[in-house]
Design an enzyme around this catalytic site. Structure first.
Site, PDB file in Angstrom:
ATOM      1  N   TRP A 170     -30.785 -19.297  66.900  1.00 42.36           N
ATOM      2  CA  TRP A 170     -30.770 -19.912  65.410  1.00 42.36           C
ATOM      3  C   TRP A 170     -30.996 -21.426  65.804  1.00 42.36           C
ATOM      4  O   TRP A 170     -30.308 -22.133  66.855  1.00 42.36           O
ATOM      5  CB  TRP A 170     -29.546 -19.880  64.856  1.00 42.36           C
ATOM      6  N   ASP A 206     -22.102 -22.671  53.309  1.00 36.09           N
ATOM      7  CA  ASP A 206     -22.140 -21.849  54.491  1.00 36.09           C
ATOM      8  C   ASP A 206     -20.614 -22.387  55.215  1.00 36.09           C
ATOM      9  O   ASP A 206     -20.941 -22.845  56.241  1.00 36.09           O
ATOM     10  CB  ASP A 206     -23.364 -22.079  55.165  1.00 36.09           C
ATOM     11  N   GLU A 232     -32.708 -15.931  63.558  1.00 30.04           N
ATOM     12  CA  GLU A 232     -31.798 -16.279  62.293  1.00 30.04           C
ATOM     13  C   GLU A 232     -32.209 -17.216  61.378  1.00 30.04           C
ATOM     14  O   GLU A 232     -32.213 -18.553  61.778  1.00 30.04           O
ATOM     15  CB  GLU A 232     -30.113 -16.443  62.769  1.00 30.04           C
ATOM     16  N   HIS A 237     -24.990 -11.433  60.577  1.00 28.27           N
ATOM     17  CA  HIS A 237     -24.011 -12.020  60.984  1.00 28.27           C
ATOM     18  C   HIS A 237     -23.015 -12.063  59.801  1.00 28.27           C
ATOM     19  O   HIS A 237     -23.567 -12.631  58.415  1.00 28.27           O
ATOM     20  CB  HIS A 237     -24.257 -13.608  61.251  1.00 28.27           C
ATOM     21  N   ASP A 257     -19.425 -14.026  62.208  1.00 24.76           N
ATOM     22  CA  ASP A 257     -19.756 -15.457  62.557  1.00 24.76           C
ATOM     23  C   ASP A 257     -18.939 -16.016  61.686  1.00 24.76           C
ATOM     24  O   ASP A 257     -19.573 -16.339  60.643  1.00 24.76           O
ATOM     25  CB  ASP A 257     -21.281 -15.483  62.520  1.00 24.76           C
ATOM     26  N   ASP A 276     -27.665 -13.862  58.054  1.00 25.06           N
ATOM     27  CA  ASP A 276     -26.208 -14.408  58.317  1.00 25.06           C
ATOM     28  C   ASP A 276     -25.860 -14.498  56.546  1.00 25.06           C
ATOM     29  O   ASP A 276     -26.960 -15.229  55.749  1.00 25.06           O
ATOM     30  CB  ASP A 276     -26.231 -15.623  58.960  1.00 25.06           C
ATOM     31  N   HIS A 302     -26.207 -17.878  54.603  1.00 23.84           N
ATOM     32  CA  HIS A 302     -27.469 -18.763  54.778  1.00 23.84           C
ATOM     33  C   HIS A 302     -28.436 -18.760  53.634  1.00 23.84           C
ATOM     34  O   HIS A 302     -29.603 -18.793  53.947  1.00 23.84           O
ATOM     35  CB  HIS A 302     -28.264 -18.156  56.099  1.00 23.84           C
ATOM     36  N   LYS A 325     -32.137 -20.004  57.775  1.00 22.49           N
ATOM     37  CA  LYS A 325     -30.786 -20.676  57.235  1.00 22.49           C
ATOM     38  C   LYS A 325     -31.497 -21.484  56.018  1.00 22.49           C
ATOM     39  O   LYS A 325     -32.603 -22.200  56.405  1.00 22.49           O
ATOM     40  CB  LYS A 325     -29.950 -21.241  58.129  1.00 22.49           C
ATOM     41  N   ASP A 375     -18.310 -20.547  56.425  1.00 26.64           N
ATOM     42  CA  ASP A 375     -17.862 -19.891  57.506  1.00 26.64           C
ATOM     43  C   ASP A 375     -16.255 -19.573  57.525  1.00 26.64           C
ATOM     44  O   ASP A 375     -15.575 -19.871  58.459  1.00 26.64           O
ATOM     45  CB  ASP A 375     -18.352 -20.514  58.999  1.00 26.64           C
TER      46      ASP A 375
HETATM   47  C1  RNT Z   1     -25.274 -21.256  61.932  1.00 31.49           C
HETATM   48  C2  RNT Z   1     -25.420 -20.099  62.218  1.00 31.49           C
HETATM   49  C3  RNT Z   1     -25.112 -19.735  63.787  1.00 31.49           C
HETATM   50  C4  RNT Z   1     -23.936 -20.107  64.301  1.00 31.49           C
HETATM   51  C5  RNT Z   1     -23.393 -19.640  65.615  1.00 31.49           C
HETATM   52  C6  RNT Z   1     -22.566 -20.672  66.335  1.00 31.49           C
HETATM   53  O1  RNT Z   1     -25.033 -21.773  60.552  1.00 31.49           O
HETATM   54  O2  RNT Z   1     -24.711 -19.201  61.421  1.00 31.49           O
HETATM   55  O3  RNT Z   1     -25.334 -18.279  63.810  1.00 31.49           O
HETATM   56  O4  RNT Z   1     -22.734 -19.992  63.404  1.00 31.49           O
HETATM   57  O5  RNT Z   1     -24.569 -19.644  66.401  1.00 31.49           O
HETATM   58 ZN    ZN Z   2     -24.773 -17.020  61.988  1.00 33.48          ZN
END
Ligand code: RNT
Ligand code: ZN
Length: 410
Positions: A179, A288, A220, A280, A320, A253, A256, A222, A290
């Site tokens: 990513w 995003d 990945e 993820h 994640d 993810d 994303h 985004k 998290d």
């Molecule tokens: C970031 C991505 C990625 C990170 C990690 C730390 O938006 O989700 O996967 O969270 O690599």
């Molecule tokens: Zn991620």
């Protein structure tokens, strides 16, 4: 209600709880190491960049590999089921002077391999294309500056080598996820150039010979990051098409995408065209962000899709998220347990009946059954699963004790 009664109740709608528990036993979740120290790592200790952010300063953050390993052990003891540990390249452990990310070698991860082998778990890996002085103007693999681009290509190559080492040393395949944050805050003058450079850089990284049965490379996508709101090179279309044409694995993810897009709805499409799929699992709150994963609708829906598509052995499930505002050990436990709860919930759905109702266009009964399943005695089955896995139902006493004895002394 006891487990036996719950078992009967589920059986009355055609669901076998024993089978669900047995199936769940064999599902692995790859747990991210970066919840324990707010994605800081050990090589640069720079503040987090790349458009991702932790908020909060709850005490007790892990500062050394030893502290992080101890916290991982503590949380793993409270999480049921098979686990892998997901590392980032920034978590390299240097005995003497640190080397640049373009020069990291397997030896810098030997302590992690020992850690994994002592616990009988596999390792996954991620090159770290952020929080580093060689990230120039938010760009890495897409940089127009050849020095910068080459540096990060070299990093990617070194990470393939380390992933293969992980697979060989642990005897389990290693998933290596790429990513990059690369993008622009405002309207770009050239959208094509960075994406072409991204493609070329990835091709260069993938040109390293590696055993494709041992290392699974994923990409990945985004949609945006903080400070990178207008354009990201690694968009969904770019990453999907790159993965498909290069025969690597796409990774989604669920933080994303645009807020009304759901990863749960994308899984079936990807599984039709890709042998493998990586996820993820996170919890985006308005962006995003998290947040720690919880047992919410979308997490359950993602789990249902994996189960319904018969894809438990094709989908790599990883967590994640990073919350620095609450006890980090608890954050790990709550989030990963929620993923496993969602998987169990999914395994307890009357799949055949739901499909039949849909195919018969009986949408009234379909809706009623969906709703009925939400209030089935799920918690009794979850408790039974935990009992069989030897993991306590209530984990907060252990967390509080660990905070008092260990975390509060940091
Ligand atoms: C970031 C991505 C990625 C990170 C990690 C730390 O938006 O989700 O996967 O969270 O690599
Ligand atoms: Zn991620």
């Amino acid at each position: 209600m006891s487990y036996d009664e719950a078992k009967k109740k589920y059986s009355s709608v055609g669901v076998d709880t024993e089978k669900a528990i047995e199936t769940l036993k064999n599902v692995t979740v790859s747990i991210h190491c970066w919840q324990g120290d707010d994605v800081t790592g050990f090589d640069q200790r720079q503040s987090l960049s790349g458009g991702i952010q932790t908020t909060g300063n709850y005490p007790g953050k892990a500062r050394t590999p030893e502290e992080l390993m101890r916290d991982i052990d503590e949380s793993f003891s409270l999480i049921p089921g098979k686990k892998k540990l997901n590392l980032h390249a920034s978590y390299a452990i240097f005995d003497s002077d640190p080397v640049g990310r373009d020069k990291i070698r397997p030896e810098h991860f030997k302590k992690w391999v020992d850690f994994a082998n002592e616990r009988g778990i596999g390792l996954d890996f991620n090159p770290t294309f952020f929080s580093h002085p060689m990230v120039k103007d938010n760009l890495t693999l897409t940089s127009p500056d050849e020095n910068v681009r080459k540096y990060w290509v070299e990093h990617g190559k070194r990470c393939v080598e380390i992933s293969e080492y992980f697979a060989e040393m642990t005897g389990q395949p290693c998933l290596m996820n790429i990513w990059i944050p690369d993008g622009y805050k405002d309207i770009p003058g050239d959208r094509l150039g960075p994406r072409k450079r991204f493609m070329e850089s990835l091709d260069e990284i993938l040109s390293v010979p590696y055993d494709k049965n041992k290392v699974f490379i994923t990409l990945e996508s985004k949609v945006f990051g903080i400070g990178l709101e207008s354009y990201t090179a690694g968009s969904a279309e770019f990453c999907l098409l790159y993965s498909a044409t290069r025969h690597i694995t796409p990774l989604m993810d669920n933080g994303h995408y645009h807020p009304t897009e759901k990863v749960s709805d994308k899984i079936s499409s990807l599984l039709i065209f890709s042998d493998r799929l990586a996820l993820h699992i996170t919890r985006p709150v308005r962006w995003d962000s998290d947040h720690v994963v919880i047992f919410d609708d979308e997490t359950r829906e993602i789990a249902k899709e994996i189960v319904r598509c018969g894809a438990l052995d094709k989908v790599f499930i990883a967590t994640d998220y990073f919350d620095a505002s609450i006890n980090r050990t608890a954050a790990w436990v709550i989030g990963v347990r929620s993923v496993r709860e969602a998987l169990l919930f999914a395994l307890l759905q009357p799949e055949k009946q739901l499909k039949k109702l849909q195919d018969e266009s009986d949408f009234t009964h379909l809706l009623a059954l969906h709703e009925e399943m939400k209030i089935m005695p799920f918690s009794d089955v979850w408790e039974e699963y935990l009992r069989r896995e030897n993991v306590p139902l209530n984990f907060m006493d252990a967390i509080d004790k660990y905070e008092k004895d260990v975390l509060s002394k940091r």
